[in-house]
Write an enzyme that holds these catalytic residues in place. Structure first.
Site, short mmCIF file in Angstrom:
data_model
loop_
_atom_site.label_atom_id
_atom_site.label_comp_id
_atom_site.label_asym_id
_atom_site.label_seq_id
_atom_site.Cartn_x
_atom_site.Cartn_y
_atom_site.Cartn_z
N THR A 13 35.87 42.60 32.96
CA THR A 13 34.94 42.28 34.08
C THR A 13 35.77 41.26 34.84
O THR A 13 36.41 40.31 34.37
CB THR A 13 33.60 41.99 34.16
OG1 THR A 13 33.66 40.86 33.07
CG2 THR A 13 32.91 43.22 33.38
N GLY A 14 35.81 41.24 36.41
CA GLY A 14 36.40 40.27 36.99
C GLY A 14 38.01 39.85 36.70
O GLY A 14 38.25 38.75 36.34
N SER A 15 38.77 41.06 37.04
CA SER A 15 40.15 40.85 36.34
C SER A 15 40.98 41.22 37.34
O SER A 15 42.26 41.53 36.91
CB SER A 15 40.21 41.91 34.96
OG SER A 15 39.84 43.32 35.47
N THR A 16 40.79 40.71 38.58
CA THR A 16 41.85 41.06 39.73
C THR A 16 42.73 39.81 39.74
O THR A 16 43.69 39.47 40.43
CB THR A 16 41.07 41.22 41.04
OG1 THR A 16 40.38 40.13 41.53
CG2 THR A 16 40.31 42.52 41.16
N GLY A 18 43.70 35.49 37.59
CA GLY A 18 43.32 34.42 36.53
C GLY A 18 43.44 35.04 35.33
O GLY A 18 43.95 35.94 34.81
N ILE A 19 42.31 34.62 34.64
CA ILE A 19 42.11 34.85 32.98
C ILE A 19 41.92 36.15 32.77
O ILE A 19 42.82 36.99 31.82
CB ILE A 19 41.29 33.91 32.42
CG1 ILE A 19 41.61 32.64 32.50
CG2 ILE A 19 40.81 34.65 30.86
CD1 ILE A 19 40.39 31.69 32.27
N GLY A 20 41.31 37.03 33.39
CA GLY A 20 40.95 38.33 33.47
C GLY A 20 42.12 39.19 33.64
O GLY A 20 42.39 40.30 32.91
N SER A 137 33.23 28.82 27.90
CA SER A 137 34.04 27.66 28.32
C SER A 137 33.72 26.56 27.43
O SER A 137 32.58 26.34 26.92
CB SER A 137 33.64 27.22 29.78
OG SER A 137 34.08 26.16 30.23
N TYR A 150 26.40 25.65 35.32
CA TYR A 150 27.48 26.25 34.70
C TYR A 150 27.57 26.05 33.04
O TYR A 150 27.67 27.20 32.61
CB TYR A 150 28.74 25.89 35.40
CG TYR A 150 30.06 26.51 34.74
CD1 TYR A 150 30.38 27.80 34.88
CD2 TYR A 150 30.91 25.78 34.09
CE1 TYR A 150 31.45 28.45 34.31
CE2 TYR A 150 32.19 26.29 33.36
CZ TYR A 150 32.26 27.69 33.80
OH TYR A 150 33.47 28.29 33.21
N1 LIG Z 1 39.62 28.65 34.96
C1 LIG Z 1 39.23 27.88 34.00
O1 LIG Z 1 39.79 26.62 33.72
C2 LIG Z 1 38.16 28.20 33.03
C3 LIG Z 1 37.99 27.54 31.96
C4 LIG Z 1 37.01 27.87 31.06
C5 LIG Z 1 36.39 29.20 31.08
N2 LIG Z 1 36.75 30.00 32.27
C6 LIG Z 1 36.00 31.12 32.49
O2 LIG Z 1 36.98 32.11 32.32
C7 LIG Z 1 36.64 33.25 33.05
C8 LIG Z 1 37.58 33.53 34.19
O3 LIG Z 1 38.07 32.55 34.98
P1 LIG Z 1 38.94 32.48 35.97
O4 LIG Z 1 39.26 30.93 36.48
O5 LIG Z 1 40.12 33.30 35.68
O6 LIG Z 1 38.46 33.29 37.30
P2 LIG Z 1 38.72 33.44 38.82
O7 LIG Z 1 40.32 32.87 39.01
O8 LIG Z 1 37.64 32.58 39.79
O9 LIG Z 1 38.64 34.91 39.04
C9 LIG Z 1 37.26 35.64 39.04
C10 LIG Z 1 37.49 37.00 39.14
O10 LIG Z 1 36.07 37.73 38.88
C11 LIG Z 1 35.98 38.50 39.99
N3 LIG Z 1 34.70 38.44 40.76
C12 LIG Z 1 34.01 37.36 41.34
N4 LIG Z 1 32.79 38.03 41.18
C13 LIG Z 1 32.54 39.43 40.78
C14 LIG Z 1 31.54 40.23 40.83
N5 LIG Z 1 30.36 40.08 41.34
N6 LIG Z 1 31.96 41.42 40.26
C15 LIG Z 1 33.20 41.74 39.69
N7 LIG Z 1 34.17 40.86 39.96
C16 LIG Z 1 33.99 39.58 40.28
C17 LIG Z 1 37.18 38.08 40.88
O11 LIG Z 1 37.66 39.17 41.75
P3 LIG Z 1 37.52 39.63 43.45
O12 LIG Z 1 37.36 38.30 44.08
O13 LIG Z 1 38.54 40.55 43.68
O14 LIG Z 1 36.14 40.29 43.24
C18 LIG Z 1 38.20 37.64 40.32
O15 LIG Z 1 39.04 38.57 39.78
C19 LIG Z 1 35.17 32.91 33.74
O16 LIG Z 1 34.22 33.20 33.06
C20 LIG Z 1 35.34 31.44 33.49
O17 LIG Z 1 34.13 30.88 33.66
C21 LIG Z 1 37.55 29.52 33.10
#
Ligand SMILES: NC(=O)c1ccc[n+]([C@@H]2O[C@H](COP(=O)([O-])OP(=O)(O)OC[C@H]3O[C@@H](n4cnc5c(N)ncnc54)[C@H](OP(=O)(O)O)[C@@H]3O)[C@@H](O)[C@H]2O)c1
Length: 260
Positions: A13-16, A18-20, A137, A150
């Protein structure tokens, strides 16, 4: 170790981005057929084209809504590997987090995962094999004052994973969470340059950021999304058959604890 997911179907989920996106790529490179998910067809198509040559399909659906989840389940009624990666985050002073914000964080960061586990776990159990992996996280444990909503949602996700692992006990299906630490994604890169000298090259900028603003990190640099994806690919694989009900850390030592 050979991580082989040939014949398995995975959803991230949410994989367009970043980490996804990194997780989707790793699972696909390990042989899985992977569904990439985001809210719009445009963004999903863009992500799928970045993974050209791999067995990847796109599912545009806003999984934070019941209708979006129904659409996802219509297109993808069963998966062997579910990665609940979607998560939102943002800073709000503790006394100013509104009831609505609390509810939104619970809905998106907890309930979406619960709903998808509830939808896919019975099929995995019936087939005698499956993986559900939730991306938590460091904030689940080291609750940031400016992101209590969060942090709480991610603590809840650890409990969700542990609870559903019990539901799947003895079935060949494992349920785990991954505690990701501060990671180098596009949003975080912008954030770093808001706090340190903009003229610094990236490596120096992130080092200064980590030492000044994230001194708990033993890694002293941001984690790359691929480093989180490595753990997820391992957990998703048959090699991790004896790991369930756990919270595994890829946090660069950020959480000052020996366990989990
Ligand atoms: N980044 C960090 O430092 C960090 C650290 C610890 C944990 N995490 C966790 O890792 C995970 C990924 O984080 P990230 O930083 O890679 O995220 P991100 O860059 O903010 O990307 C979020 C992704 O979720 C999608 N998205 C958002 N709302 C959505 C919805 N309602 N339905 C379907 N897709 C949706 C977005 O795609 P669209 O915009 O295309 O819809 C995008 O692909 C999260 O759970 C975050 O809490 C992140």
């Amino acid at each position: 170790m050979n991580i082989d997911l040939t014949g398995k179907t995975a959803l991230v989920t949410g994989s367009t981005q970043g980490i996804g996106l990194a997780i989707a790529e790793h699972l696909a490179r390990s042989g899985a057929r992977v569904a990439v998910n985001g809210r719009t067809a445009e963004r999903v198509d863009e992500a799928v084209s970045k993974l050209a040559g791999l067995d990847v399909i796109g599912v545009a659906a806003d999984v934070s809504t019941e209708e979006g989840t129904a659409e996802l389940l219509r297109q993808l009624p069963a998966v062997d590997v579910l990665v609940n990666n979607l998560g939102i985050f943002g800073a709000v002073p503790p006394m100013e987090i509104t009831d609505e914000q609390w509810r939104t964080y619970f809905d998106v960061n907890v309930l979406v995962s619960v709903r998808l586990i509830r939808s896919y776990l019975p099929g995995m159990i019936e087939r005698g094999w499956g993986r559900a992996i939730q991306i938590a996280s460091d904030s689940a444990i080291v609750i940031p004052a400016e992101m209590i909503h969060y942090g709480v949602s991610k603590t809840a996700l650890l409990a969700v994973s542990r609870g559903f692992a019990k539901e799947a006990a003895g079935t060949g299906v494992t349920v785990n969470s991954v505690i990701a630490g501060p990671t180098h994604t596009a949003g975080v890169e912008d954030f770093v340059y808001q706090l340190v000298d903009k003229s610094l090259p990236w490596d120096a900028a992130q080092r200064e950021f980590m030492i000044k603003y994230r001194p708990q990190s033993l890694l002293q640099r941001l984690i790359e999304p691929e480093e989180i994806a490595n753990m997820v690919a391992y957990l998703a694989s048959p090699l991790a058959s004896a790991t369930t009900g756990g919270a595994l850390r890829v946090d660069g030592g950020y959480v000052d604890s020996i366990l989990p």
